[in-house]
Design an enzyme around this catalytic site. Structure first.
Site, PDB file in Angstrom:
ATOM      1  N   ARG A  45       0.848  -1.178   0.000  1.00 32.33           N
ATOM      2  CA  ARG A  45       0.000   0.000   0.000  1.00 32.33           C
ATOM      3  C   ARG A  45       0.893   1.240   0.000  1.00 32.33           C
ATOM      4  O   ARG A  45       2.102   1.136   0.123  1.00 32.33           O
ATOM      5  CB  ARG A  45      -0.969  -0.006   1.201  1.00 32.33           C
ATOM      6  CG  ARG A  45      -0.340  -0.617   2.410  1.00 32.33           C
ATOM      7  CD  ARG A  45      -0.281   0.156   3.671  1.00 32.33           C
ATOM      8  NE  ARG A  45      -0.266   1.553   3.575  1.00 32.33           N
ATOM      9  CZ  ARG A  45       0.841   2.290   3.691  1.00 32.33           C
ATOM     10  NH1 ARG A  45       2.038   1.729   3.872  1.00 32.33           N
ATOM     11  NH2 ARG A  45       0.800   3.606   3.621  1.00 32.33           N
ATOM     12  N   GLY A  46       0.227   2.402  -0.127  1.00 33.47           N
ATOM     13  CA  GLY A  46       0.981   3.633  -0.312  1.00 33.47           C
ATOM     14  C   GLY A  46       1.112   3.856  -1.810  1.00 33.47           C
ATOM     15  O   GLY A  46       1.472   2.922  -2.551  1.00 33.47           O
ATOM     16  N   ALA A  47       0.807   5.072  -2.260  1.00 32.76           N
ATOM     17  CA  ALA A  47       0.660   5.320  -3.695  1.00 32.76           C
ATOM     18  C   ALA A  47       1.862   4.855  -4.545  1.00 32.76           C
ATOM     19  O   ALA A  47       1.687   4.082  -5.494  1.00 32.76           O
ATOM     20  CB  ALA A  47       0.346   6.798  -3.928  1.00 32.76           C
ATOM     21  N   ARG A  84      -7.154  -0.621  -7.167  1.00 34.48           N
ATOM     22  CA  ARG A  84      -7.582   0.443  -6.231  1.00 34.48           C
ATOM     23  C   ARG A  84      -7.735   1.716  -7.077  1.00 34.48           C
ATOM     24  O   ARG A  84      -6.915   1.960  -7.969  1.00 34.48           O
ATOM     25  CB  ARG A  84      -6.563   0.670  -5.105  1.00 34.48           C
ATOM     26  CG  ARG A  84      -6.516  -0.473  -4.090  1.00 34.48           C
ATOM     27  CD  ARG A  84      -5.628  -0.109  -2.903  1.00 34.48           C
ATOM     28  NE  ARG A  84      -6.299   0.738  -1.931  1.00 34.48           N
ATOM     29  CZ  ARG A  84      -5.666   1.304  -0.893  1.00 34.48           C
ATOM     30  NH1 ARG A  84      -4.363   1.140  -0.726  1.00 34.48           N
ATOM     31  NH2 ARG A  84      -6.338   2.043  -0.025  1.00 34.48           N
ATOM     32  N   GLN A 191      -2.552   2.665   9.825  1.00 34.62           N
ATOM     33  CA  GLN A 191      -1.237   2.703   9.176  1.00 34.62           C
ATOM     34  C   GLN A 191      -0.237   3.524   9.998  1.00 34.62           C
ATOM     35  O   GLN A 191       0.960   3.263   9.967  1.00 34.62           O
ATOM     36  CB  GLN A 191      -1.350   3.306   7.763  1.00 34.62           C
ATOM     37  CG  GLN A 191      -2.031   2.405   6.755  1.00 34.62           C
ATOM     38  CD  GLN A 191      -3.533   2.643   6.680  1.00 34.62           C
ATOM     39  OE1 GLN A 191      -4.146   3.057   7.660  1.00 34.62           O
ATOM     40  NE2 GLN A 191      -4.130   2.378   5.531  1.00 34.62           N
ATOM     41  N   ASP A 232      -2.120  10.656  -2.516  1.00 36.07           N
ATOM     42  CA  ASP A 232      -2.448   9.595  -3.477  1.00 36.07           C
ATOM     43  C   ASP A 232      -2.729  10.157  -4.860  1.00 36.07           C
ATOM     44  O   ASP A 232      -2.620   9.453  -5.864  1.00 36.07           O
ATOM     45  CB  ASP A 232      -3.640   8.782  -2.973  1.00 36.07           C
ATOM     46  CG  ASP A 232      -3.184   7.849  -1.862  1.00 36.07           C
ATOM     47  OD1 ASP A 232      -3.030   8.329  -0.726  1.00 36.07           O
ATOM     48  OD2 ASP A 232      -2.929   6.670  -2.152  1.00 36.07           O
ATOM     49  N   ASN A 242      -5.713  12.204  -0.056  1.00 38.31           N
ATOM     50  CA  ASN A 242      -4.824  11.413   0.813  1.00 38.31           C
ATOM     51  C   ASN A 242      -5.695  10.688   1.835  1.00 38.31           C
ATOM     52  O   ASN A 242      -6.928  10.881   1.878  1.00 38.31           O
ATOM     53  CB  ASN A 242      -3.778  12.313   1.486  1.00 38.31           C
ATOM     54  CG  ASN A 242      -2.647  11.508   2.119  1.00 38.31           C
ATOM     55  OD1 ASN A 242      -2.103  10.603   1.493  1.00 38.31           O
ATOM     56  ND2 ASN A 242      -2.323  11.787   3.365  1.00 38.31           N
ATOM     57  N   LYS A 243      -5.067   9.861   2.632  1.00 38.16           N
ATOM     58  CA  LYS A 243      -5.770   9.023   3.607  1.00 38.16           C
ATOM     59  C   LYS A 243      -6.813   9.806   4.404  1.00 38.16           C
ATOM     60  O   LYS A 243      -6.547  10.931   4.831  1.00 38.16           O
ATOM     61  CB  LYS A 243      -4.735   8.393   4.537  1.00 38.16           C
ATOM     62  CG  LYS A 243      -5.265   7.519   5.646  1.00 38.16           C
ATOM     63  CD  LYS A 243      -6.165   6.411   5.162  1.00 38.16           C
ATOM     64  CE  LYS A 243      -5.519   5.513   4.137  1.00 38.16           C
ATOM     65  NZ  LYS A 243      -6.501   4.612   3.466  1.00 38.16           N
TER      66      LYS A 243
HETATM   67  O1  MRU Z   1      -4.728   3.105   2.046  1.00 38.10           O
HETATM   68  P1  MRU Z   1      -3.257   3.348   1.970  1.00 38.10           P
HETATM   69  O2  MRU Z   1      -2.502   2.838   3.152  1.00 38.10           O
HETATM   70  O3  MRU Z   1      -2.672   2.871   0.655  1.00 38.10           O
HETATM   71  O4  MRU Z   1      -3.097   4.926   1.976  1.00 38.10           O
HETATM   72  C1  MRU Z   1      -1.819   5.478   1.869  1.00 38.10           C
HETATM   73  C2  MRU Z   1      -1.810   6.957   1.973  1.00 38.10           C
HETATM   74  O5  MRU Z   1      -2.831   7.594   2.051  1.00 38.10           O
HETATM   75  C3  MRU Z   1      -0.475   7.637   1.903  1.00 38.10           C
HETATM   76  O6  MRU Z   1      -0.488   8.808   2.655  1.00 38.10           O
HETATM   77  C4  MRU Z   1      -0.189   8.004   0.445  1.00 38.10           C
HETATM   78  O7  MRU Z   1      -0.304   6.891  -0.388  1.00 38.10           O
HETATM   79  C5  MRU Z   1       1.141   8.599   0.272  1.00 38.10           C
HETATM   80  S1  MRU Z   1       2.387   7.347   0.493  1.00 38.10           S
HETATM   81  C6  MRU Z   1       3.851   7.835   0.100  1.00 38.10           C
END
Ligand code: MRU
Length: 342
Positions: A45-47, A84, A191, A232, A242-243
């Site tokens: 996970r994470g963009a 996703r 997270q 994201d 973002n999250k």
């Molecule tokens: O649902 P996730 O854990 O994939 O969400 C991740 C985030 O929102 C991060 O802040 C974002 O991807 C930036 S990661 C470098």
């Protein structure tokens, strides 16, 4: 340094992030459907990391079909792209690989697979360098003794390198600056609590875990000098997905005159969209809220709304920390005050 994923021969070794911090489990995957499943369940996970996983997934997918026939790869690419919806890095990575394939037109199975693996590795290596660059640019705005609030996980686990927002923190720490990080726990999948604190503790960076709803109070108590988050997707006008919970942090920062920075590589910018309202927002399963991590905490049959991301309008962003440098945001300039000044 731990890695979210890496290529081992023609397999992908992936750290099961849903098992952290309790268990450190790596699995070697050779089926693209396992990569899609890992993206969907947030084992990766994470963009940026999702984009890298998708590119490797495409190489695995091609190996599972007649790679010499591009027509057979295209639907697999589409299947990976929709794993996703919010992080643009996923579609960006798949499109980049497919564009190179169509431009170079390699002939025969072996040549096609070689190109796909090569482009996936190039994306992975490039992300490592983008993280370094963001770290160096971002560290220039971090004063010594800064108290930094962050949300979600944006570090080694979320990227191909040291991270976006956390990469800035790692770099400033390596430069000898004394920092204190407040990590939002990041409901509902934690997270921040599970991953960010785990990373920061291993790096020896002082870190305090807070529940998301404590962030505004800390700001009111003047215990936060700046906030840095990842993204994201960022639209052409600077709206940021973002999250979920990021918007609340940005609103609270604005109210308390605390700078709010977004760190992201160019692969997270989506120039095709202007308004953040046009970013597709992923909705997650109700159970992640009603019985997260196996314990029921809400009545049976309760109606749930579970967006995984929110939009922070450009007007709340002080600046963007990119691989190219610091880009001013639309929010009226607010200086990072040294902790000794507050
Ligand atoms: O649902 P996730 O854990 O994939 O969400 C991740 C985030 O929102 C991060 O802040 C974002 O991807 C930036 S990661 C470098």
């Amino acid at each position: 340094m731990v890695k979210a994923l890496e290529r081992i021969d023609n397999r992908i070794r992936l750290l099961r992030q849903t098992r952290l911090p309790g268990e450190v489990i790596y699995d070697d995957l050779d089926d693209y459907r396992e990569i899609i499943a890992a993206i969907k369940c947030l084992d990766v996970r994470g963009a940026p990391a999702i984009g890298i996983a998708a590119a490797y997934g495409l190489a695995l997918a091609a190996a599972q079909t007649d790679a010499s026939n591009y027509e057979q790869i295209t639907p697999l690419a589409e299947e990976i792209k929709v794993a996703r919806p919010t992080a643009v890095n996923l579609a960006w990575a798949v499109d980049r690989v497919m564009t190179r394939l169509r431009d170079e037109k390699p002939q025969g199975n072996e040549a096609v697979l070689a190109l796909l693996w090569n482009e996936a590795e190039t994306i992975h290596e490039e992300d490592r360098r983008l993280c370094q660059a963001m770290g160096e640019h971002g560290a220039t705005i971090i004063p010594d003794k800064a108290r930094i609030l962050t949300h979600c996980n944006t570090g080694v686990l979320a990227t191909g390198g040291i991270g976006t927002a956390l990469g800035v923190i790692y770099t400033a720490h390596q430069q000898g600056k004394k920092l204190e990080v407040f990590a939002d726990e990041t409901r509902p999948l934690l997270q921040g609590a599970r991953l960010t604190t785990w990373e920061l503790m291993q790096a020896g960076i002082p870190c305090k875990l807070i529940c998301d709803s404590a962030a505004a109070t800390l700001m009111r108590q003047r215990k936060v000098d700046l906030a840095i988050v990842g993204a994201d997707r960022i639209t052409a006008r600077g709206d940021v997905a973002n999250k979920i919970g990021t918007y609340s942090v940005a609103v609270a920062c604005n109210h308390h005159d605390i700078p709010f920075y977004v760190a992201a590589p160019y692969s997270t910018f989506d120039e095709a969209l202007t308004s953040g309202d046009d970013i597709p927002i992923e909705e997650r399963h109700a159970e992640e809220i009603t019985e997260g991590f196996g314990r029921r905490t809400a009545p049976e049959h309760i109606d749930v709304y579970a967006p995984a991301f929110d939009i922070t309008p450009a007007e709340l962003v002080t600046g963007f920390i990119t691989d190219q440098g610091i880009r001013p945001g639309k929010r009226q300039a607010s200086q990072v005050k040294k902790s000794s000044q507050v």
